[in-house]
Design a protein around this motif. Structure first.
Motif, mmCIF file in Angstrom:
data_model
loop_
_atom_site.group_PDB
_atom_site.id
_atom_site.type_symbol
_atom_site.label_atom_id
_atom_site.label_comp_id
_atom_site.label_asym_id
_atom_site.label_seq_id
_atom_site.Cartn_x
_atom_site.Cartn_y
_atom_site.Cartn_z
ATOM 1 N N ALA A 46 0.827 -1.204 0.000
ATOM 2 C CA ALA A 46 0.000 0.000 0.000
ATOM 3 C C ALA A 46 0.864 1.258 0.000
ATOM 4 N N LEU A 47 1.928 1.249 0.798
ATOM 5 C CA LEU A 47 2.813 2.409 0.858
ATOM 6 C C LEU A 47 3.554 2.599 -0.464
ATOM 7 N N ALA A 48 4.068 1.523 -1.014
ATOM 8 C CA ALA A 48 4.793 1.612 -2.282
ATOM 9 C C ALA A 48 3.886 2.112 -3.402
ATOM 10 N N ASP A 49 2.666 1.605 -3.449
ATOM 11 C CA ASP A 49 1.721 2.040 -4.486
ATOM 12 C C ASP A 49 1.406 3.523 -4.334
ATOM 13 N N GLU A 50 1.218 3.957 -3.095
ATOM 14 C CA GLU A 50 0.916 5.371 -2.848
ATOM 15 C C GLU A 50 2.042 6.280 -3.331
ATOM 16 N N LEU A 51 3.277 5.893 -3.026
ATOM 17 C CA LEU A 51 4.416 6.742 -3.371
ATOM 18 C C LEU A 51 4.706 6.746 -4.862
ATOM 19 N N SER A 52 4.527 5.621 -5.506
ATOM 20 C CA SER A 52 4.897 5.499 -6.921
ATOM 21 C C SER A 52 4.079 6.396 -7.831
ATOM 22 N N VAL A 53 2.867 6.753 -7.419
ATOM 23 C CA VAL A 53 2.023 7.568 -8.295
ATOM 24 C C VAL A 53 2.445 9.029 -8.291
ATOM 25 N N ARG A 54 3.333 9.429 -7.365
ATOM 26 C CA ARG A 54 3.702 10.836 -7.313
ATOM 27 C C ARG A 54 5.205 11.080 -7.216
ATOM 28 N N GLY A 55 6.002 10.137 -7.689
ATOM 29 C CA GLY A 55 7.437 10.356 -7.630
ATOM 30 C C GLY A 55 8.197 9.176 -8.177
ATOM 31 N N PRO A 56 9.463 9.036 -7.757
ATOM 32 C CA PRO A 56 10.278 7.914 -8.219
ATOM 33 C C PRO A 56 9.654 6.568 -7.864
ATOM 34 N N ASP A 57 10.156 5.546 -8.494
ATOM 35 C CA ASP A 57 9.648 4.195 -8.292
ATOM 36 C C ASP A 57 9.753 3.783 -6.828
ATOM 37 N N ALA A 58 8.708 3.144 -6.329
ATOM 38 C CA ALA A 58 8.729 2.545 -4.992
ATOM 39 C C ALA A 58 8.136 1.147 -5.107
ATOM 40 N N ARG A 59 8.798 0.184 -4.511
ATOM 41 C CA ARG A 59 8.343 -1.203 -4.621
ATOM 42 C C ARG A 59 8.355 -1.873 -3.258
#
Length: 250
Positions: A46-59
């Protein structure tokens, strides 16, 4: 950083909640691609998905750091997905409030396996990769309890964090000549759900005993991590940065 170069990759263990989540958010906001590594798969995703939509890749990566093979798989997966790893934050920890003389062998082993073994394994596995690349930043999250022998969070927790401080020094000495710094941060009591849950009705008394009269800020700890994780922190290694409100002075 050169605009043509990919953003650096930071791996944060225990990154799905609490202090780990704040560290993930801070590093991501600072331009890092972030690997959120945690046993809590849904929260990490959930955290990775949230961050990925507004910046660098998060997995998100599911990992139990107490198992060296799992840490090795984490490194392999991060390299396969993101191509490199420049920063490791060893934040995953097990806390258990238990009277010191009542801690069982199994409880001691469980806390040590996550807090010490997990940090040690990750320093070995990721430190080897960073040394081969000639660059890396490792930040270990220790604790005031490991410095002053506090038992509010469990004597086994305090002992494990004291060992993390020693591990920080030995890895710093080993890896310094190969471009890898290894440092620790020792927070005192933070304004966090974990601290509030552990202390309950004793929270007010704790705050009253803190010289600065307040709990620490997880966001500030995350800022400290970001500073130690930066390329400019090349001359700092084997250090422990304290943030304890004056509870432990040295």
């Amino acid at each position: 950083m050169n605009a043509a170069m990919p953003a650096p990759v930071a791996v944060v263990t225990g990154g799905a909640s609490g202090l780990g989540r704040e560290i993930v958010r801070r590093l991501h906001a600072g331009g890092h691609r972030v690997a959120v590594a945690d046993v809590a798969a849904e929260a990490a995703t959930a955290l990775a998905d949230e961050l990925s939509v507004r910046g660098p890749d998060a997995r998100a990566y599911t990992v139990d750091v107490s198992e060296r093979a799992a840490v090795e798989r984490l490194l392999a997966d991060v390299l396969a997905d993101l191509g490199s790893v420049e920063v490791l934050v060893n934040n995953a920890a097990r806390t258990q409030a238990r009277p010191l003389l009542e801690i069982t062998p199994d409880e001691l082993d469980e806390v040590m396996r996550v807090n010490l073994n997990g940090t040690f394994f990750a320093c070995q596995v990721f430190g080897t990769r960073m040394a081969e690349a000639g660059y890396g930043r490792i930040v270990n999250i220790a604790s005031l309890a490991g410095q002053n022998g506090g038992t509010a969070t469990g004597g086994h927790y305090a002992s494990s964090k004291g060992a993390v401080l020693s591990a920080t020094k030995v890895f710093a000495r080993e890896l310094a000549a190969r471009g890898v710094t290894v440092n620790a941060i020792s927070p005192g009591p933070q304004d966090s759900p974990m601290v509030r849950d552990l202390l309950g009705d004793g929270l007010d008394a704790l705050v009253a005993g803190v010289p600065v009269g307040r709990l620490g800020s997880m966001r500030f700890i995350a800022d400290m991590v970001a500073l130690l994780a930066s390329p400019d922190a090349a001359s700092v290694t084997g250090a422990c940065w304290d943030a304890n409100g004056g509870l432990y002075l040295r």
